[in-house]
Design a protein around this motif. Structure first.
Motif, short mmCIF file in Angstrom:
data_model
loop_
_atom_site.label_atom_id
_atom_site.label_comp_id
_atom_site.label_asym_id
_atom_site.label_seq_id
_atom_site.Cartn_x
_atom_site.Cartn_y
_atom_site.Cartn_z
N VAL A 160 0.78 -1.21 -0.13
CA VAL A 160 0.09 -0.11 0.04
C VAL A 160 0.93 1.25 -0.07
O VAL A 160 1.32 1.59 0.92
CB VAL A 160 -0.87 0.18 1.23
CG1 VAL A 160 -1.83 1.12 1.32
CG2 VAL A 160 -1.62 -1.26 1.35
N LYS A 588 -6.02 -0.94 1.83
CA LYS A 588 -6.08 -1.84 2.80
C LYS A 588 -7.57 -1.70 3.82
O LYS A 588 -7.73 -0.41 4.02
CB LYS A 588 -5.02 -1.16 3.91
CG LYS A 588 -4.67 -2.26 5.04
CD LYS A 588 -3.51 -1.81 5.83
CE LYS A 588 -3.11 -2.83 6.86
NZ LYS A 588 -1.91 -2.43 7.51
N VAL A 594 -5.58 -6.57 1.98
CA VAL A 594 -5.35 -5.56 0.91
C VAL A 594 -6.03 -6.00 -0.09
O VAL A 594 -5.93 -7.27 -0.48
CB VAL A 594 -3.96 -5.38 0.76
CG1 VAL A 594 -3.54 -4.55 -0.48
CG2 VAL A 594 -2.84 -5.05 2.04
#
Length: 655
Positions: A160, A588, A594
């Motif tokens: 992320v 997320k 995720v």
């Protein structure tokens, strides 16, 4: 053919099984300073088969072959030839009815690589495979790690990164009056109504199943067993009632795995229902169901299942009664399976999660169980039962036509989501008209099927039913035209939407309204024109969304408000078009997982979850261009309530 159909029908349930009959181990053998042999060993549980990479029928094979892939191949290292495998067993597979190559117990695969980057100390790969036993199949994948120097393999995780964080933050709105989100209009009432209607539909499905040749002849036999084979009449009645309770429990139990799916991710059932290839699979399955009902072949579960359950039922007592109920479920599958499939598919296509499936299955089981308990209590009523005969065959064939019509609904879902343009609204309705005409011709005895008995004189009831079918066909005919009568409100949600038409349309928005399918574009327009926003979370394959558009939005007062007073922003959460690559990101979730945001639907589903903490459609929000909520959210509801909701939001905006 019939076993292939069984395998396809069981696909949905086997996808969620925790069982993994294949275990994968890896090792590395050094060949030279720059070359290594990657060794992959698969250990296969007893009675299971792992299918080989290469099949006798090639890409035409019914199964998915084992496939390997390796990350960064061609960059840090080169693959030398293809993955080698041991000599497989090749024979006629009894389940799929074709020659297949497979492995049993264990097999070793090898891939030779040449390292081009000396700093590389590990290689990461993956395998996708199918494994089957004589009753079910699993489709799975596994990560494979190879350490070249004995160090720990870094499989990596989805990152992320700052880009993903920024894109996710851009989806969050600075909403005002968020306390109004707790006041959801229409949700409780509509869900209760949906659950009650689904129970009724399930119950009706069970009643229809009772009239088929797989179930109907068993009613007097089973009831007589309980009432006459026990010395105590009272005990016989209680056993028959217990038998009915077990039938209900067995069909309820079929929905249990979907509750685990629902708890893992609330949006997963919607994703299943809008999955293009799953809808195509449903289409194929239902076509096979239809031709089974037409009598061209029998759809049965493996006979060994029924034999085992039948043997277990002889143990007596409560356990024996349970296995008697399970035997009924198995041996009647050729008639109940297609109806259950319709119930399963219909539940997955509606908002409400696994609970809808449980309620529908309970209704189905209750209808099947009812006559066994009822006739045990009142055995004299058995005399009023009609005799088994050709009318049961007629019932099966009519069900076949209904299954065929339903099959095109699933193909239509896939067509809408992918925008193939194959089944435009008029083409879909035309197919239903043809199916209706063929059904009427069958009812009148003009066309016949393989298992039909001698042709008999047309009865009054059969003739009346044929006339009713013709009436329905006549009702469908205006749907082929571009006119006000083409709406077909009684069928709203089943055919494709009115704007998905072979005729030129003023817009691709519901009812020809002006709408935006991108939030930022709609927001900008609302700001320039100082109008409130109707934010419409919808889906191409959302039945209740179509019902709202065609039955509620089409009301003159509501249409006028939508057309003149609001800026309509329709966000399709199941749109499978890929986002531009620079707008794809990883998000997320609150549970730490995720999620890759790759499609337009992914983006708007995440947008809905971030701002409104829900994953249901239809879901409507009224807001000002400066993000002030005008009242609580609205869901599936009646026209009067929706009109009042729109008026309330408009008044709050003007004040």
């Amino acid at each position: 053919m019939r076993n292939l159909l069984v395998a396809l029908f069981l696909l949905v349930t086997t996808l969620i099984q925790a069982q993994n009959p294949v275990k994968w181990d890896t090792s590395v053998e050094k060949v030279s300073d720059s070359e290594y042999e990657l060794v992959i060993k698969a250990t296969i549980e007893e009675h299971w088969h792992l299918y080989a990479q290469n099949q006798p029928l090639g890409e035409e094979a019914s199964i998915i072959p084992t496939t390997f892939s390796f990350k960064d191949a061609g960059g840090n290292y080169e693959l030398i030839e293809d993955v080698e495998e041991e000599e497989p067993i090749t024979e006629l597979d009894q389940i799929f009815g074709e020659k297949l190559s497979y492995f049993a117990e264990e097999v070793t695969f090898k891939q030779r690589v040449k390292i081009t980057n000396p700093t590389v100390n590990s290689i990461v790969g993956s395998v996708e495979y199918q494994a089957c036993d004589d009753q079910r199949c699993i489709f799975n994948d596994a990560d494979l790690g190879f350490s070249l120097d004995g160090s720990k393999v870094d499989f990596g995780t989805k990152e992320v990164d700052s880009k993903s964080i920024n894109l996710a933050e851009d989806l969050a709105l600075p909403l005002k009056n968020t306390d109004l989100l707790k006041d959801v209009h229409g949700s409780d009432v509509s869900k209760e109504r949906d659950l009650s209607s689904l129970f009724i539909l399930g119950f009706l499905g069970g009643l229809i199943a009772l009239l088929t040749p797989c179930v109907f002849p068993m009613i007097p036999l089973t009831v007589s067993f309980f009432t006459k084979q026990t010395s105590n009449k009272k005990k016989g009645i209680s056993n028959a009632i217990l038998y009915g309770v077990f039938i209900i429990g067995i069909y309820m139990a079929l929905s249990v795995p979907f509750h685990f799916l629902d708890s893992i991710a609330p949006e997963i059932l919607n994703n299943i229902s809008t999955n293009v290839w799953l809808n195509v699979i449903f289409f194929v399955i239902f076509v096979f169901f239809a031709f089974s009902f037409f009598g061209y072949y029998e759809l049965t579960l493996p006979s060994s299942w029924g034999n085992k359950m039948d043997s277990a039922s002889s143990s007596g007592g409560i356990i024996g009664i349970f296995f008697m109920a399970l035997t009924l479920a198995i041996v009647s599958f050729s008639c109940t399976g297609p109806i259950l499939g319709s119930l399963l598919a219909g539940s997955l296509s509606n908002d409400g999660g696994a609970m809808q499936l449980t309620v529908g299955m309970t209704g189905f089981g209750a209808a099947l169980a009812l006559p066994f308990a009822l006739f045990a209590l009142f055995p004299n009523m058995l005399k009023s039962l009609p005799k088994s005969g050709g009318w049961m065959t007629t019932t099966k064939v009519i069900l076949g036509f209904l299954e065929l019509a339903l099959a095109f609904k699933f193909l239509s879902n896939a067509d809408l989501v992918e925008h193939w343009g194959i089944l435009k609204r008029e083409i879909f309705i035309g197919i239903w008209i043809v199916i209706g005409i063929l059904m009427a011709l069958y009812v009148f005895g003009i066309i016949r099927f393989p298992h039909d008995g001698p042709k008999k004189k047309l009865s009054f009831y059969r003739g009346a039913f044929g006339v009713a079918i013709i009436g329905f066909v006549v009702y469908l005919i205006p749907g082929l035209q571009k006119s006000n009568e083409s709406n077909l409100k009684l069928l709203s949600g089943f055919p494709p939407p009115v704007f998905y038409s072979i005729y030129p349309q003023e817009s691709d928005c519901p009812l020809g309204l002006t709408c935006f399918k991108d939030f930022e574009e709609g927001l900008e327009y609302a700001r320039k024109n100082n109008k409130p926003i109707l934010l419409d979370f919808t889906g191409w394959a959302c039945v209740n969304c179509r019902k709202m558009e065609e039955n509620v939005w089409s009301e003159p007062e509501i249409f006028s408000i939508l057309n003149e007073e609001y800026v309509l922003i329709s966000l399709y959460v199941d749109d499978r078009k890929d986002l531009p690559e620079d707008l794809q990101f990883n998000y997320k979730m609150d549970n730490g997982r995720v999620k890759s945001i790759k499609t337009i639907g992914d983006k708007w589903a995440t947008f809905q979850a971030i701002n409104f903490k829900t994953a249901s459609q239809p879901y409507y929000i009224l807001m000002s261009p400066d993000f002030e909520l005008l009242n609580g959210p609205q869901q599936y509801t009646e026209a009067i309530a929706y009109y009042e909701w729109l008026k309330s939001g408009l008044e709050n905006f003007k004040n």
